[in-house]
Scaffold this active site. Sequence first.
Site, PDB file in Angstrom:
ATOM      1  N   GLY A   1      -7.613   2.062  11.674  1.00 55.67           N
ATOM      2  CA  GLY A   1      -8.180   0.789  11.256  1.00 55.67           C
ATOM      3  C   GLY A   1      -8.234   0.558   9.762  1.00 55.67           C
ATOM      4  CB  THR A   2      -6.905   2.351   6.772  1.00 57.80           C
ATOM      5  OG1 THR A   2      -5.605   2.535   7.343  1.00 57.80           O
ATOM      6  CG2 THR A   2      -7.679   3.652   6.864  1.00 57.80           C
ATOM      7  N   GLY A   3      -5.852  -0.459   7.700  1.00 60.20           N
ATOM      8  CA  GLY A   3      -5.180  -1.708   7.340  1.00 60.20           C
ATOM      9  C   GLY A   3      -5.992  -2.933   7.708  1.00 60.20           C
ATOM     10  CB  CYS A   4      -7.959  -3.753  10.758  1.00 61.85           C
ATOM     11  SG  CYS A   4      -6.704  -3.476  12.010  1.00 61.85           S
TER      12      CYS A   4
ATOM     13  CB  THR B   1      -6.539   6.950   8.351  1.00 66.36           C
ATOM     14  OG1 THR B   1      -5.513   7.482   9.219  1.00 66.36           O
ATOM     15  CG2 THR B   1      -6.869   7.974   7.274  1.00 66.36           C
TER      16      THR B   1
ATOM     17  CE  LYS C   1      -1.749  -1.785   3.659  1.00 72.52           C
ATOM     18  NZ  LYS C   1      -2.498  -2.083   4.898  1.00 72.52           N
TER      19      LYS C   1
END
Length: 270
Positions: free
Chosen positions: A209-212, A207, A176
């Site tokens: 928790g975007t990866g989760c 932002t 990413k």
Amino acid sequence: MKKPNIALTIAGTDPTGGAGIMADLKSFQASGVYGMAVATSIVSQNTLGVQDVYHLPVEVIESQLKSVFDDEQPHAIKTGMIASQEMMNVIKPFIAQSGKPYVIDPVMVAKSGDALLDDKGKNKLKEILLPLATVVTPNIPEAEDITGYKIQTEDEIKKAGAFFLNEIGTNGVIIKGGHLEGDAIDYLFTKDGMRSWKSERFSTQHTHGTGCTFSAVITSELAKGHSIEQAVEVAKRFITLAIQYTPEIGKGRGPVNHFAYQKIEGLDYE
């Protein structure tokens, strides 16, 4: 109503619901799959940062996994916060024996900057879990930690992608690019080649928790039997809308909107 596809998350908690297994379960639900969750660590965190962490004994993690797999087989599995080598060793056989798609969100540092994986764990992740992965979803700092490369250009991203596939042995990786300057571009590398997705940048601090969330949606789509590329396509749309329409919760770096995709796309899974 037919039996739903099942996705399992193995990760830490977030009592305010923006990240960890709480965000994963919301993302599974919004993607139309049935979510199960095994907690690895109890994390006292909110939009302002991490206040405390308690890592569950590995015996408790193993007991939870046995409870799931003795009763029902998930169609895809995701891991998030895995804080130690000991946890990885307990989790590995369940994933290896399942034969199901496996997504790794290599959570190392919280958005607040708090470390969530010890240094020994970072090194062992490459040996124990990453070779099992259907797809890994690192951001730039995580990819740098895993590969040992400095990543500032597209060529360096390609070099890192090749490292995941050829040196570690993952089946796929999406790096990413949100931490780089310019357009937000995500790069997917598989044995079939490279594909990239460009998305608009939104002026927001929300932002958390975007990866989760992104990796959980990929897991959901793989649980439905879709390809890695199809799964990433949906996840990219999902997370873009989730960031665009944040719910403005909390006093700090708030969570993304796990309801936006289903509402805007007009999806009804009943």
